[in-house]
Design a protein around this motif. Structure first.
Motif, PDB file in Angstrom:
ATOM      1  N   VAL A  22       0.895  -1.118   0.088  1.00 12.20           N
ATOM      2  CA  VAL A  22       0.061   0.173  -0.026  1.00 12.20           C
ATOM      3  C   VAL A  22       0.738   1.310  -0.028  1.00 12.20           C
ATOM      4  CG1 VAL A  22      -1.543   1.417   1.311  1.00 12.20           C
ATOM      5  CG2 VAL A  22      -2.026  -1.032   1.067  1.00 12.20           C
ATOM      6  N   CYS A  23       2.211   1.220   0.782  1.00 11.20           N
ATOM      7  CA  CYS A  23       2.815   2.475   0.921  1.00 11.20           C
ATOM      8  C   CYS A  23       3.462   2.697  -0.467  1.00 11.20           C
ATOM      9  CB  CYS A  23       3.814   2.113   1.780  1.00 11.20           C
ATOM     10  SG  CYS A  23       4.974   3.492   2.152  1.00 11.20           S
ATOM     11  N   PHE A  24       4.027   1.640  -1.174  1.00 10.66           N
ATOM     12  CA  PHE A  24       4.422   1.586  -2.516  1.00 10.66           C
ATOM     13  C   PHE A  24       3.611   2.322  -3.436  1.00 10.66           C
ATOM     14  CE2 PHE A  24       5.733   0.573  -6.788  1.00 10.66           C
ATOM     15  CZ  PHE A  24       7.143   1.210  -6.859  1.00 10.66           C
ATOM     16  N   ILE A  25       2.450   1.879  -3.437  1.00  5.86           N
ATOM     17  CA  ILE A  25       1.353   1.933  -4.581  1.00  5.86           C
ATOM     18  C   ILE A  25       1.087   3.644  -4.268  1.00  5.86           C
ATOM     19  CG2 ILE A  25      -1.121   1.778  -5.298  1.00  5.86           C
ATOM     20  CD1 ILE A  25      -0.267  -1.314  -4.901  1.00  5.86           C
ATOM     21  N   ALA A  26       0.679   3.730  -3.111  1.00  4.63           N
ATOM     22  CA  ALA A  26       0.204   5.109  -2.812  1.00  4.63           C
ATOM     23  C   ALA A  26       1.348   6.180  -2.944  1.00  4.63           C
ATOM     24  CB  ALA A  26      -0.263   5.203  -1.370  1.00  4.63           C
ATOM     25  N   LEU A  27       2.403   6.110  -2.796  1.00  3.26           N
ATOM     26  CA  LEU A  27       3.620   6.991  -3.313  1.00  3.26           C
ATOM     27  C   LEU A  27       3.973   7.199  -4.440  1.00  3.26           C
ATOM     28  CD1 LEU A  27       6.035   6.296   0.041  1.00  3.26           C
ATOM     29  CD2 LEU A  27       4.609   8.377  -0.530  1.00  3.26           C
ATOM     30  N   ALA A  28       3.815   6.076  -5.098  1.00  2.67           N
ATOM     31  CA  ALA A  28       4.059   6.135  -6.372  1.00  2.67           C
ATOM     32  C   ALA A  28       3.136   7.067  -6.980  1.00  2.67           C
ATOM     33  CB  ALA A  28       3.870   4.619  -7.098  1.00  2.67           C
ATOM     34  N   LEU A  29       1.683   6.912  -6.908  1.00  4.65           N
ATOM     35  CA  LEU A  29       0.682   7.783  -7.173  1.00  4.65           C
ATOM     36  C   LEU A  29       0.723   8.967  -7.125  1.00  4.65           C
ATOM     37  CD1 LEU A  29      -2.386   5.381  -6.175  1.00  4.65           C
ATOM     38  CD2 LEU A  29      -1.323   5.758  -8.626  1.00  4.65           C
ATOM     39  N   ILE A  30       1.326   9.432  -5.873  1.00  2.00           N
ATOM     40  CA  ILE A  30       1.698  10.799  -5.460  1.00  2.00           C
ATOM     41  C   ILE A  30       2.811  11.335  -6.218  1.00  2.00           C
ATOM     42  CG2 ILE A  30       2.092  12.415  -3.453  1.00  2.00           C
ATOM     43  CD1 ILE A  30       0.322  10.433  -1.801  1.00  2.00           C
ATOM     44  N   LEU A  31       3.817  10.415  -6.181  1.00  2.00           N
ATOM     45  CA  LEU A  31       5.098  11.153  -6.721  1.00  2.00           C
ATOM     46  C   LEU A  31       5.641  10.882  -8.176  1.00  2.00           C
ATOM     47  CD1 LEU A  31       7.301   9.752  -3.583  1.00  2.00           C
ATOM     48  CD2 LEU A  31       6.643  12.224  -3.927  1.00  2.00           C
ATOM     49  N   LEU A  32       4.830   9.939  -8.918  1.00  2.00           N
ATOM     50  CA  LEU A  32       5.306   9.892 -10.105  1.00  2.00           C
ATOM     51  C   LEU A  32       4.965  11.005 -10.965  1.00  2.00           C
ATOM     52  CD1 LEU A  32       5.849   6.794 -12.115  1.00  2.00           C
ATOM     53  CD2 LEU A  32       3.923   8.154 -13.123  1.00  2.00           C
ATOM     54  N   PRO A  33       3.976  11.623 -10.783  1.00  2.00           N
ATOM     55  CA  PRO A  33       3.395  12.648 -11.796  1.00  2.00           C
ATOM     56  C   PRO A  33       4.363  13.876 -11.522  1.00  2.00           C
ATOM     57  CG  PRO A  33       1.427  11.909 -10.838  1.00  2.00           C
ATOM     58  CD  PRO A  33       2.709  11.172 -10.108  1.00  2.00           C
ATOM     59  N   LYS A  34       5.031  13.951 -10.155  1.00  2.00           N
ATOM     60  CA  LYS A  34       5.965  15.133 -10.049  1.00  2.00           C
ATOM     61  C   LYS A  34       7.281  14.805 -10.618  1.00  2.00           C
ATOM     62  CE  LYS A  34       3.034  16.448  -5.978  1.00  2.00           C
ATOM     63  NZ  LYS A  34       1.829  16.094  -6.139  1.00  2.00           N
ATOM     64  N   LEU A  35       7.756  13.586 -10.275  1.00  2.00           N
ATOM     65  CA  LEU A  35       9.163  13.311 -10.595  1.00  2.00           C
ATOM     66  C   LEU A  35       9.479  12.705 -12.198  1.00  2.00           C
ATOM     67  CD1 LEU A  35      10.199  11.636  -7.173  1.00  2.00           C
ATOM     68  CD2 LEU A  35      10.612  13.935  -7.929  1.00  2.00           C
ATOM     69  N   GLY A  36       8.127  12.410 -12.489  1.00  2.00           N
ATOM     70  CA  GLY A  36       8.464  11.800 -14.074  1.00  2.00           C
ATOM     71  C   GLY A  36       8.491  10.140 -13.762  1.00  2.00           C
ATOM     72  N   ALA A  37       8.293   9.309 -14.766  1.00  2.00           N
ATOM     73  CA  ALA A  37       8.439   7.812 -14.438  1.00  2.00           C
ATOM     74  C   ALA A  37       9.806   7.561 -14.062  1.00  2.00           C
ATOM     75  CB  ALA A  37       7.818   7.214 -15.731  1.00  2.00           C
ATOM     76  N   SER A  38      10.756   7.920 -15.051  1.00  2.00           N
ATOM     77  CA  SER A  38      12.261   7.694 -14.826  1.00  2.00           C
ATOM     78  C   SER A  38      12.740   8.003 -13.584  1.00  2.00           C
ATOM     79  CB  SER A  38      12.971   8.026 -16.060  1.00  2.00           C
ATOM     80  OG  SER A  38      12.987   9.350 -16.328  1.00  2.00           O
ATOM     81  N   GLY A  39      12.275   9.276 -13.029  1.00  2.00           N
ATOM     82  CA  GLY A  39      12.812   9.969 -11.875  1.00  2.00           C
ATOM     83  C   GLY A  39      12.335   8.964 -10.714  1.00  2.00           C
ATOM     84  N   PHE A  40      11.131   8.774 -10.634  1.00  2.00           N
ATOM     85  CA  PHE A  40      10.562   8.092  -9.341  1.00  2.00           C
ATOM     86  C   PHE A  40      11.196   6.749  -9.661  1.00  2.00           C
ATOM     87  CE2 PHE A  40       7.404   4.997  -8.045  1.00  2.00           C
ATOM     88  CZ  PHE A  40       7.409   5.192  -6.556  1.00  2.00           C
ATOM     89  N   ILE A  41      10.934   5.935 -10.686  1.00  2.00           N
ATOM     90  CA  ILE A  41      11.506   4.576 -10.575  1.00  2.00           C
ATOM     91  C   ILE A  41      12.990   4.556 -10.262  1.00  2.00           C
ATOM     92  CG2 ILE A  41      11.744   2.709 -12.027  1.00  2.00           C
ATOM     93  CD1 ILE A  41       8.950   2.971 -10.995  1.00  2.00           C
ATOM     94  N   ALA A  42      13.855   5.346 -10.723  1.00  2.00           N
ATOM     95  CA  ALA A  42      15.459   5.513 -10.336  1.00  2.00           C
ATOM     96  C   ALA A  42      15.258   5.777  -8.886  1.00  2.00           C
ATOM     97  CB  ALA A  42      16.002   6.551 -11.123  1.00  2.00           C
TER      98      ALA A  42
END
Length: 162
Positions: A84-104
């Motif tokens: 839940v923590c990963f999914i929720a943080l991915a939803l919040i951070l991916l639009p702000k950091l971009g896919a490559s930034g968040f995943i990296a």
């Protein structure tokens, strides 16, 4: 283990990693549509259950042992909370950091945590001590993460500058 079997396992691990940015990007859009990232987290986990249950039934897996369920240490149930923590943080951070930034950056956290888990053999894992070559590999990966995250300017910033 044969070379082909080992190669197959490596490719499956790459595939497992490859689906994460797709999941995160799709769920980020779902979160915007549903009005909040936590609704998308709930929807994602619900779909996971709906996909997994037919597979469990098709494989005719036996029910888990109630003795194990009642006696398992509490830490064994934390995986769902981490999910839940990963999914929720991915939803919040991916639009702000971009896919490559968040995943990296997420991968950096995964690598650092994995080193600790391996080095100390935590949670029943086989101990794989931190050696100089492993440390060098981690530093190289983190350097690559830094290049990915900090070398890409957002498209809007580039358009405004030009």
């Amino acid at each position: 283990m044969t070379t082909w079997h080992w190669l197959g396992l490596l490719l499956l691990a790459v595939f497992a990693g490859a689906v994460v940015p797709f999941q995160s990007a799709i769920n980020a859009n779902l979160g915007r549509g549903l009005g909040h990232p936590l609704w998308a987290t709930l929807a994602s986990l619900t779909v996971s259950i709906l996909v997994l249950l037919p597979v469990i039934l098709a494989l005719r897996l036996p029910l888990p042992s109630m003795a194990f369920i009642t006696q398992a240490p509490m830490w064994m149930w934390a995986g769902g909370a981490f999910g839940v923590c990963f999914i929720a943080l991915a939803l919040i951070l991916l639009p702000k950091l971009g896919a490559s930034g968040f995943i990296a950056l997420a991968m950096t956290g995964q690598i650092l945590a994995s080193l600790l888990l391996d080095h100390f053999g935590l949670f029943g894992l086989v101990e794989r001590h931190l050696t100089a070559p492993r440390l060098l590999g981690v530093l190289m990966l983190i350097g690559g993460v830094a290049l990915i995250q900090f070398s890409a300017a957002p498209a809007k910033a580039l358009a405004a500058a030009g």
